[in-house]
Write an enzyme that holds these catalytic residues in place. Structure first.
Site, PDB file in Angstrom:
ATOM      1  N   THR A 273     -22.833 -39.977  74.678  1.00  0.00           N
ATOM      2  CA  THR A 273     -21.930 -40.219  73.386  1.00  0.00           C
ATOM      3  C   THR A 273     -21.317 -41.443  73.972  1.00  0.00           C
ATOM      4  O   THR A 273     -20.305 -42.018  72.966  1.00  0.00           O
ATOM      5  CB  THR A 273     -20.905 -39.103  73.201  1.00  0.00           C
TER       6      THR A 273
ATOM      7  N   THR B 254     -24.366 -45.478  82.994  1.00  0.00           N
ATOM      8  CA  THR B 254     -24.921 -46.403  84.309  1.00  0.00           C
ATOM      9  C   THR B 254     -26.185 -47.000  84.088  1.00  0.00           C
ATOM     10  O   THR B 254     -26.199 -48.214  84.528  1.00  0.00           O
ATOM     11  CB  THR B 254     -24.731 -45.711  85.602  1.00  0.00           C
TER      12      THR B 254
ATOM     13  N   ASP C 141     -21.343 -31.247  73.274  1.00  0.00           N
ATOM     14  CA  ASP C 141     -21.108 -31.409  74.593  1.00  0.00           C
ATOM     15  C   ASP C 141     -20.569 -30.223  75.152  1.00  0.00           C
ATOM     16  O   ASP C 141     -19.584 -29.768  74.555  1.00  0.00           O
ATOM     17  CB  ASP C 141     -20.503 -32.706  74.917  1.00  0.00           C
TER      18      ASP C 141
END
Lengths: 516, 516
Positions: free
Chosen positions: B212, B217, B270
């Site tokens: 979200t 990374t 989540d």
């Protein structure tokens, strides 16, 4: 944004001859400049627009110019129709934002109560096709089980009601009946509608297709007649015949309900609050003023305990009263399947036997239908309390119910092809001698589904023995019919080690009290 | 079943050049005998099989022989690859049964606890592609929020771990780090990995893409190098360089996690239990023996209260201890974004400034990375407690971290194209003079996402002021970069009435305690 840029993002609309049912799918060629520039991902939702119209669709990326060329935007058959613009029309394409009302769904997942505005936003987005199947699944699970309190059920009912066409019959008494399901073979509607309509009471019955059962009323009726009627023909037909047995989906009554059912069905989930909202919004949309609810209770029914049946009845009454529906709920015997046949064609056989006053007709289906029809007839202010049953019986025995059924079938569009039970048949036999003291509704429904019902109309189970019957060892308990070898094998494998029948001593025969 | 019948149901396999990403799609012509006979419905799941192989796919019905002919069965690109049979191969087609483990999901929806066997069955079915997106959504919602107790989280972690390849490095100390997210610009991994690897400690870091957030990374690392490495090249590379920054998905480590994320992402849900299982199974699969967890806390971070951070830490510790992972969790300052850039290209700029010891480099990103790297270096039995930070600083200041980063980039495959921030730019200015006392992480992340991050690599937000800075009225607070006009407009519209900055009196500047 320069003109050049805005032109670059325009693509030529093209229909792609792929049927993706309720899901809108868009096709972009991998070399398409828009796809490359925007960095769309396959399965992302995109928004296609032109002339103020717009449609959202799931993206499939194409590597074959025969399907779409790099300067084209393809839409699947139904999406192309829904969008309603001609092939070759220049359209814009952009990433679709997730529907705003998903915020409410996330709050519901987080355990919050939602209000009427939230449900309105959610059902309106679902009706506009803005929810993916995934998002609908999230909504269903979040509001499933005990996720909704009774005021939320009321809000959801009202919100669902608002999303579709609402029929008005301009009559003071529009009757309807509904069974909450769980009992295979429980095809009372196909008897109640002709009886009530023959009495002259308006009963425009719309039904869903099966969700988890081997046949819904609409699935079974389709053996006899078309059920997907346009609102105008439905209206004409009901005014003429006083009743119908139509599928609610295509009549645009509470369409959100059908969309949710199309997700609930493959997921196999079912929730009390959603069920109440689904049933009541559908009935109100169909213009019902009076509703009789059948809540079967039994050890293998959907409702297993009398206390659960009572609390469900209260929930129906709470919401019904607040949406202006005269609602009566009867708790019935759900200990075993009703009638003999389970599956569309076999159920039609039972129904026609009852209508034809055939001495072979299953007594339980006949009695239950007469009692429920009688209760509906008593909605009529001119029918004295307690007299409904005998009026219903007169209508049935005089052949008026059968005549009415044929008129309804003809008006809806009689099926030309007479369907027969599947030609692949096997019998399941008693492992021991004794009295049938238990029949597992769920097991028999599952057997009928594995045999192919309801999609495969002639598939199903035909019960040769019911509760209380004395059987010998090796005596056939029921026959399973299938139309396709794969289904036949599934059902045979399923019944190899269990029959779903409990054979024992008559003393263990349990009684369920029926409230009528 | 006669031979004739079994032959009738055989169709010729044909690849259809449509990319449907993770969803297997099968194409049958409407006139195909199998489709007509079985009464399949579009969007039903079917099972395609031959030579003992089988694959399940969602059915699309085709009305164009250019796509598939009536005697053919088409499979979408990925499904055709996965199935691995040649075009023209005769295949059988049948209705797919829903995965048996959905029974566990339904029990979970009903509020039951599931055991290890249930989670194993569910993750194994998901890994085999037997779950539709809808079914995955149902599982995610049912186990979302507080749906999992800590033993269930442990079971789910173990079950997820079993579904993929598990790397083994045959070394006693394999370090890893992970941040639970929620803080834009928090790209410490791109600094920690080269520092730790330059020290000689093994740190094979695999990351997910953004769920979200405006960049994960892997999204940011992709600006510099390829991240989708095959297991063999990953292995070679890590043994040579002692570290990597790869995307976990294509390395087949805990693939179920990636599949669930592909549903979680569009749904925007989540859950704490899923997060712990997801992170720990991924780290274990990557062969980690020692893990440093970064849990940022702040008023607009994912974790807002210290007590929540502590309970999350306990859950990580509980599961970590039982799966044999040496785990340390540090609670960090999540009051504002880290560094200046938010979005892949802008974050890379910050990271390279730190690595190059540029005096302009963002101090907070540098300090946080050094502290976290220092804690990881102290996993080394030869490093004295408290000396990690100064070792990390030496490695950074000597240029050894930069050199290592370039070696890792080259080994993974350097991006040839140097990406620049988007060329569409606007600034958001202070509405009043004062001190920056609050920065809304969520608002700035959303702005960067609307601007196109992470898909659009050059899109994002560049912060010109941070907490504690004194600003004049009209002074620019941050710049927004976009690559495409539509994104530019979305972001500009979003920031028209709000900036996400709270400007007030220095006395209101809140302090978060960092635990290091």
């Amino acid at each position: 944004m320069s003109d050049e840029e805005s032109i670059k993002t325009r693509l030529k609309l093209r229909p792609v001859a792929i049927d993706t049912y309720r899901e809108n799918v868009a096709y972009l060629h991998r070399e398409c400049s828009v796809y490359r520039a925007e960095g769309f991902q396959a399965l992302a939702k995109i928004r296609v627009g032109c002339n103020g119209k717009q449609i959202e669709a799931v993206l499939n990326v194409v590597d074959d110019v025969c399907i779409v060329a790099p300067d084209e935007l393809g839409l699947s058959e139904q999406a192309f129709q829904r969008f309603g613009e001609p092939a070759g029309q220049l359209v814009n394409v952009a990433q679709a934002e997730p529907p705003l009302s998903m915020d409410g769904v996330r709050r519901k997942i987080g355990g919050e109560r939602l209000d009427y505005g939230d449900y309105q936003a959610i059902t309106s987005d679902i009706a506009k096709g803005r929810y993916s199947k995934m998002e609908m699944a999230a909504f269903l699970v979040a509001t499933g089980q005990n996720g909704l309190d009774r005021d939320e059920v009321l809000s959801l009912t009202r919100a669902m009601l608002e999303t579709g066409v609402r029929l008005s019959w301009n009559e003071p008494l529009v009757a309807d009946k509904h069974c909450i399901g769980g009992i295979p073979g429980n095809r009372t509607s196909l008897l109640i509608v002709p009886i009530v309509a023959a009495h002259g009471m308006l009963i425009p019955k719309t039904s869903s297709r099966a969700i988890t059962s081997p046949a819904g009323t609409a699935d079974t009726m389709e053996v006899l007649a078309r059920t997907d009627l346009a609102p105008e023909s439905l209206d004409r037909l009901v005014r003429m015949e006083r009743g119908c047995l139509a599928w609610g989906g295509t009549t645009r009554l509470a369409p959100v309900d059908d969309m949710l059912i199309s997700v609930e069905r493959p997921l196999g989930i079912d929730s009390q609050g959603q069920m109440v909202a689904s049933i009541l919004s559908k009935k109100l949309a169909a213009g019902a003023t009076h509703l009789l609810l059948d809540i079967p209770v039994g050890p293998t029914a959907k409702v297993r305990q009398m206390r659960d049946a009572m609390s469900l009845r209260k929930l129906f009454e709470y919401v019904g009263d607040r949406v202006g529906l005269h609602l009566e709920a009867v708790i019935t015997d759900g200990a075993q399947p009703v009638g003999r046949g389970i599956g569309p064609v076999l159920e039609v056989r039972d129904v026609m036997q009852v209508l034809e006053n055939d001495p072979e007709a299953p007594v339980d289906l006949r009695e239950k239908s007469l009692r429920l029809a009688g209760r509906i007839l008593e909605f009529d202010p001119d029918v004295r309390g307690g007299f409904g049953y005998s009026i219903a019986r007169d209508i049935l025995e005089s052949g008026r119910a059968l005549a009415k059924m044929h008129r309804i079938i003809d008006a809806q569009g009689r099926q030309e092809r007479r369907l027969e039970p599947g030609r692949l048949v096997f019998e399941v036999r008693a492992e021991r001698a004794g009295v049938v003291v238990g029949i597992d509704n769920f097991f028999l429904a599952q057997t009928a589904r594995l045999a192919g019902a309801p999609m495969s109309r002639g598939a199903g189970v035909d019960l040769l023995n019911k509760l209380g019957d004395t059987v010998e060892e090796g005596q056939p308990l029921y026959r399973v019919y299938a139309e396709f070898p794969a289904n036949f094998e599934f059902a045979r494998e399923f019944t190899r080690t269990r029959s779903g029948y409990n054979i024992g001593d008559a003393a263990f025969l349990t009684k369920t009290h029926m409230e009528f």
